[in-house]
Design a protein around this motif. Sequence first.
Motif, mmCIF file in Angstrom:
data_model
loop_
_atom_site.group_PDB
_atom_site.id
_atom_site.type_symbol
_atom_site.label_atom_id
_atom_site.label_comp_id
_atom_site.label_asym_id
_atom_site.label_seq_id
_atom_site.Cartn_x
_atom_site.Cartn_y
_atom_site.Cartn_z
ATOM 1 N N ARG A 1 -34.027 -10.158 14.096
ATOM 2 C CA ARG A 1 -35.231 -10.710 14.723
ATOM 3 C C ARG A 1 -36.275 -11.115 13.678
ATOM 4 N N ALA A 2 -35.778 -11.625 12.565
ATOM 5 C CA ALA A 2 -36.662 -12.034 11.475
ATOM 6 C C ALA A 2 -36.819 -13.544 11.394
ATOM 7 N N SER A 3 -35.849 -14.293 11.919
ATOM 8 C CA SER A 3 -35.867 -15.749 11.811
ATOM 9 C C SER A 3 -35.476 -16.366 13.145
ATOM 10 N N ARG A 4 -36.284 -17.323 13.607
ATOM 11 C CA ARG A 4 -36.053 -17.951 14.903
ATOM 12 C C ARG A 4 -35.583 -19.390 14.716
ATOM 13 N N THR A 5 -34.831 -19.881 15.705
ATOM 14 C CA THR A 5 -34.319 -21.259 15.630
ATOM 15 C C THR A 5 -35.294 -22.283 16.199
ATOM 16 N N GLY A 6 -36.281 -21.828 16.965
ATOM 17 C CA GLY A 6 -37.192 -22.751 17.630
ATOM 18 C C GLY A 6 -36.712 -23.219 18.995
ATOM 19 N N LEU A 7 -35.595 -22.651 19.465
ATOM 20 C CA LEU A 7 -35.033 -23.087 20.742
ATOM 21 C C LEU A 7 -35.993 -22.839 21.897
ATOM 22 N N ASP A 8 -36.679 -21.705 21.909
ATOM 23 C CA ASP A 8 -37.574 -21.419 23.029
ATOM 24 C C ASP A 8 -38.686 -22.458 23.133
ATOM 25 N N GLY A 9 -39.253 -22.850 21.993
ATOM 26 C CA GLY A 9 -40.289 -23.880 22.011
ATOM 27 C C GLY A 9 -39.758 -25.230 22.450
ATOM 28 N N LEU A 10 -38.542 -25.545 22.024
ATOM 29 C CA LEU A 10 -37.914 -26.806 22.423
ATOM 30 C C LEU A 10 -37.705 -26.846 23.926
ATOM 31 N N LEU A 11 -37.230 -25.750 24.491
ATOM 32 C CA LEU A 11 -36.986 -25.689 25.933
ATOM 33 C C LEU A 11 -38.295 -25.838 26.701
ATOM 34 N N ARG A 12 -39.317 -25.144 26.279
ATOM 35 C CA ARG A 12 -40.608 -25.237 26.972
ATOM 36 C C ARG A 12 -41.181 -26.644 26.859
ATOM 37 N N GLY A 13 -41.017 -27.257 25.692
ATOM 38 C CA GLY A 13 -41.514 -28.610 25.493
ATOM 39 C C GLY A 13 -40.843 -29.625 26.395
ATOM 40 N N ARG A 14 -39.607 -29.327 26.815
ATOM 41 C CA ARG A 14 -38.874 -30.216 27.722
ATOM 42 C C ARG A 14 -39.086 -29.840 29.193
ATOM 43 N N GLY A 15 -39.919 -28.852 29.448
ATOM 44 C CA GLY A 15 -40.159 -28.439 30.832
ATOM 45 C C GLY A 15 -39.029 -27.646 31.443
ATOM 46 N N ILE A 16 -38.218 -27.004 30.620
ATOM 47 C CA ILE A 16 -37.068 -26.240 31.110
ATOM 48 C C ILE A 16 -37.529 -24.896 31.671
ATOM 49 N N LYS A 17 -37.030 -24.564 32.842
ATOM 50 C CA LYS A 17 -37.349 -23.289 33.493
ATOM 51 C C LYS A 17 -36.151 -22.343 33.534
ATOM 52 N N ARG A 18 -34.943 -22.915 33.463
ATOM 53 C CA ARG A 18 -33.735 -22.101 33.617
ATOM 54 C C ARG A 18 -32.665 -22.588 32.654
ATOM 55 N N VAL A 19 -31.880 -21.649 32.122
ATOM 56 C CA VAL A 19 -30.793 -22.025 31.216
ATOM 57 C C VAL A 19 -29.465 -21.514 31.771
ATOM 58 N N PHE A 20 -28.425 -22.339 31.586
ATOM 59 C CA PHE A 20 -27.046 -21.960 31.892
ATOM 60 C C PHE A 20 -26.320 -21.835 30.559
ATOM 61 N N VAL A 21 -25.595 -20.733 30.366
ATOM 62 C CA VAL A 21 -24.976 -20.439 29.077
ATOM 63 C C VAL A 21 -23.463 -20.432 29.216
ATOM 64 N N VAL A 22 -22.783 -21.134 28.294
ATOM 65 C CA VAL A 22 -21.319 -21.209 28.276
ATOM 66 C C VAL A 22 -20.845 -21.110 26.828
ATOM 67 N N GLY A 23 -19.543 -20.859 26.643
ATOM 68 C CA GLY A 23 -18.974 -20.901 25.299
ATOM 69 C C GLY A 23 -18.334 -19.598 24.876
ATOM 70 N N VAL A 24 -18.363 -19.333 23.572
ATOM 71 C CA VAL A 24 -17.735 -18.139 22.996
ATOM 72 C C VAL A 24 -18.697 -17.450 22.031
ATOM 73 N N ALA A 25 -18.508 -16.185 21.849
ATOM 74 C CA ALA A 25 -17.684 -15.310 22.667
ATOM 75 C C ALA A 25 -18.592 -14.643 23.696
ATOM 76 N N LEU A 26 -18.063 -14.476 24.913
ATOM 77 C CA LEU A 26 -18.854 -13.934 26.006
ATOM 78 C C LEU A 26 -19.499 -12.610 25.642
ATOM 79 N N ASP A 27 -18.752 -11.731 24.962
ATOM 80 C CA ASP A 27 -19.254 -10.394 24.675
ATOM 81 C C ASP A 27 -20.061 -10.309 23.381
#
Length: 287
Positions: free
Chosen positions: A128-154
């Motif tokens: 938790r020392a370095s962030r990608t900026g994804l949360d700010g990007l999502l908020r900037g696009r007006g995103i309220k909900r995310v769907f997650v897919v891919g690997v690895a589930l666990d």
Amino acid sequence: MTANGHSGSGGREVSLFITPADALLIIDMQVDFMPGGTLGVAGADGIVPLINRLGELPFGLIAATQDWHPAAHVSFDMQGGPWPVHCVAGTKGAELAPDLAQAHIGVVLRKGMHPDTDSYSAFEDNARASRTGLDGLLRGRGIKRVFVVGVALDYCVAATARDAVRAGFATVVLTDACRGVAESVAAMEAALVSEGIETTRAVDVLALMDRGLTPRKIASVLESLLARKSYVQAIAGKALEMDNSHYRPRSSILSDALMELAVMDAGPEFELDRDAIRAIIDRIRSV
């Protein structure tokens, strides 16, 4: 799934209608994580077609992640870590899976680039020392909900989903569009639900959207594109996609209106003519 388009885990209902306020996060669909890769996840190649179909839905943002490790990364077994060497920056193994459709991916986020810290989540590293900026990007696009897919589930999927909830986003993991390393899907679903993360199936989302893209919804998707800077090009591309995709309209009036938008000149005179575009969208809504 219920008749009105809801499905979910833990007795709760999740709306499966996808809108521009939703984002799709595609986690680590990379060559080294495909079967035959240095850290291959069983069945990972089998979810590529499902993810590609999800990419055709009207998400407000589609983002993909890549592990992008230095050659002597702390997670590698030769450095005392738990994993074989994988996804070394710039190598073929770090590339996105060749069959993954990338045309709809709006941003690719690279993670795990610090030699001394691993990074499972699409939002931040494990320390938790370095962030990608994804949360700010999502908020900037007006995103309220995310769907997650891919690997690895666990691992990386679960870490991303947990951080999405922590960041304040409604979060849904589409379990049939994920593959895990060790934990069973049932065990992971139970763990995720206990942490406030919804789970459902991608096939249910797709089935609903296949029959649910009514003229009113088509008009709403096109209308949302009017806010974009290059809205004519965006609307023309979406109209052509809708007319040619598996959502192909059954009404000739609707199809004609979509094609009228698709072939619209993108020159400056049309760039200013919002009223003409809105009139066509209103025609679509009234079909």
